[in-house]
Design an enzyme around this catalytic site. Structure first.
Site, mmCIF file in Angstrom:
data_model
loop_
_atom_site.group_PDB
_atom_site.id
_atom_site.type_symbol
_atom_site.label_atom_id
_atom_site.label_comp_id
_atom_site.label_asym_id
_atom_site.label_seq_id
_atom_site.Cartn_x
_atom_site.Cartn_y
_atom_site.Cartn_z
ATOM 1 C CG ASP A 213 -5.582 -3.392 -4.327
ATOM 2 O OD1 ASP A 213 -6.547 -2.842 -3.777
ATOM 3 O OD2 ASP A 213 -4.407 -3.213 -3.976
ATOM 4 C CG HIS B 95 -1.479 2.614 -3.877
ATOM 5 N ND1 HIS B 95 -2.027 2.545 -5.128
ATOM 6 C CD2 HIS B 95 -1.819 1.459 -3.250
ATOM 7 C CE1 HIS B 95 -2.670 1.396 -5.262
ATOM 8 N NE2 HIS B 95 -2.562 0.721 -4.140
ATOM 9 C CD GLU C 219 -45.486 17.487 12.185
ATOM 10 O OE1 GLU C 219 -45.596 17.773 10.968
ATOM 11 O OE2 GLU C 219 -44.747 16.574 12.603
ATOM 12 C CD GLU D 83 -8.590 2.538 0.605
ATOM 13 O OE1 GLU D 83 -8.936 2.639 -0.587
ATOM 14 O OE2 GLU D 83 -7.469 2.931 1.019
ATOM 15 C CG HIS D 84 -7.449 -1.706 1.667
ATOM 16 N ND1 HIS D 84 -6.866 -0.500 1.333
ATOM 17 C CD2 HIS D 84 -8.120 -2.125 0.565
ATOM 18 C CE1 HIS D 84 -7.165 -0.203 0.079
ATOM 19 N NE2 HIS D 84 -7.931 -1.160 -0.413
ATOM 20 C CD GLN E 75 -2.868 -0.954 -0.145
ATOM 21 O OE1 GLN E 75 -2.780 -1.824 -1.016
ATOM 22 N NE2 GLN E 75 -3.662 0.081 -0.273
ATOM 23 C CG HIS F 32 -49.606 18.831 5.748
ATOM 24 N ND1 HIS F 32 -49.201 20.102 5.422
ATOM 25 C CD2 HIS F 32 -48.561 18.015 5.465
ATOM 26 C CE1 HIS F 32 -47.971 20.059 4.977
ATOM 27 N NE2 HIS F 32 -47.541 18.800 4.988
#
Length: 440
Positions: free
Chosen positions: A366, A265, A420, A332-333, A262, A425
């Site tokens: 990957d 990268h 409300e 992430e991993h 990793q 409504h």
């Protein structure tokens, strides 16, 4: 080569206090936002002309057009190394197996007799995919983005990747070959924030998209943030991360190789080992030296990544503390290299993807595990998921009630509307019953 953080001895803090003790790369998307704003607006107002100007300014290429000719896709596939083609085809095959199983079917629930709610799943109409082209070429990212979009049923898919000076202003030929294998024939030689802007606003050559996905650098992440609300995005992807939770049963050769995999990268890539074994930590430190020396990208990526503040060996008192640390980190991993790794993995709550045991390294994910490698970074795994078929689908509720079914609940609707202070409504219900709501 890599620092240590010793969390043994004292009780671990909770929440943000624990997260603050853990290594993380600096990735200031907010600061980058102001720099991409004028780029995005130039694309808005000048269209293809702005894209061509930025290709010359940022990529050093002079383009006549940004759309990649179909012949270039065909040629790239014809000239692709047969071994690389076989690998890409197998990656596509396995990704389709996994993502096809993620498809959603409509489901109807009968709430009361005569009253149903159906949830149907509708794909977004058009998606823009981004494939990076900076330090490395990532045809695998083309696969990981295109396959779930296709399996979701997205009808219109376009892809952008930066123009390469050494390839005549086209994206890297392996990117183009991957597009050809996947049947993605709308491809643009556009990179960075301007690619996201092209998909968000549309230009003379490219129709606007409803959504943009795919990893990229900080400028791509900042552009995604800029357009949030106008288009859908997958995530503001930051530098890649690996965390390994290991005990004394783990092989230090495996762990060192996975941390390096990793780190290659990007100089901001994070490599983190969490362990309760000092012997393993020392063995991994020793193993890093020869493995780093034997590979490439050492000075510009691997060493800065391993030595950076985002990477460390974190020592903990035991497996329970290790689990708390990796959940706080939200990698992430995440690799689990412990005794009974499957049971430990089942207890993890926060991770983009989990890799179980010694024979499921991140490198497998990957490329050829069948899983998706577009995953949340920067701790976002505590609230976000990786890319999937679901990312490209919208759930729409269809409400179908008969007169009797509405009459049964009308008085509750009117009461809640009045509570409300929204009398219109309630009036919308009363109008259907001659202004006298049935009482149940």
């Amino acid at each position: 080569m890599i620092s240590r953080i010793d969390l043994r001895g004292d009780a671990l803090p909770t929440g943000g206090a624990l997260r603050d003790l853990l290594p993380r790369a600096e990735f200031d998307v907010e600061a980058a936002l102001e720099k991409v704003r004028p780029i995005c607006e130039a694309v808005h107002h000048r269209g293809d002309a702005a894209l061509i100007d930025y290709a010359e300014k940022f990529d050093g290429v002079v383009l006549d057009q940004v759309r990649v000719p179909a012949a270039a896709l065909t040629r790239a596939l014809e000239e692709l190394d047969p071994a690389v083609r076989a690998g890409l085809e197998e990656s596509i095959r396995r990704a389709r197996i996994v993502h096809r199983e993620q498809r959603r079917s409509p489901h109807t629930t009968q709430v009361v007799p005569g009253g149903t709610v159906t949830e149907k799943w509708v794909p977004v109409e058009r998606v823009g995919l981004y494939a990076p082209g900076g330090r490395s070429v990532y045809p695998s990212s083309v696969i990981m983005n295109a396959v779930p979009a296709q399996e979701a049923g997205v009808e219109s898919i376009a892809l952008a990747s930066p123009p390469q000076r050494e390839h005549g202003g086209l994206p890297h030929p392996t990117i183009l070959a991957a597009c050809a294998l996947l049947g993605v024939d709308e491809v643009y030689a556009v990179g960075g924030a301007q690619a996201v802007a092209m998909f968000a606003y549309g230009t003379e050559s490219c129709a606007p998209a409803n959504m943009v996905t795919g990893p990229g650098n900080i400028w791509v992440a900042a552009a995604k943030r800029y357009f949030t609300g106008r288009i859908g995005i997958d995530t503001e992807a930051g530098p890649t991360e690996i965390a390994v939770l290991a005990d004394d049963t783990a092989d230090p050769v495996h762990i060192a190789s996975d941390l390096i995999s990793q780190a290659e990268h990007d100089p901001l890539a994070a490599a983190v080992l969490v362990t309760d074994s000092v012997d393993l930590a020392e063995a991994v430190e020793k193993e890093l030296e020869p493995q780093v020396a034997a590979t490439r990208h050492v000075e510009d990526r691997i060493l800065p990544a391993l030595r950076g503040r985002q990477s460390a060996i974190v020592l903990v008192d035991g497996l329970e503390e290790g689990l708390r640390v990796v959940d706080a980190y939200g990698a992430e991993h995440l690799e689990i290299q412990t005794a009974d790794a499957a049971a430990v993995a089942d207890r993890v709550r926060n991770a983009g993807a989990i890799f179980v045991g010694p024979w499921a390294p991140v490198s497998l994910g990957d490329y050829c595990a069948g899983s998706n490698h577009v995953l949340p970074t920067g701790g976002c795994a505590c609230h976000s998921s990786g890319l999937s078929v679901q990312s490209f689908l919208r759930g729409i509720h269809i409400v179908d009630y008969t007169r009797d079914a509405l009459a049964e609940v009308a008085h509750h609707v009117v009461t809640l509307a009045e509570a409300e202070d929204l009398p219109a409504h309630g009036a919308a219900i009363k109008a259907r019953f001659g202004w006298k709501v049935p009482q149940q």
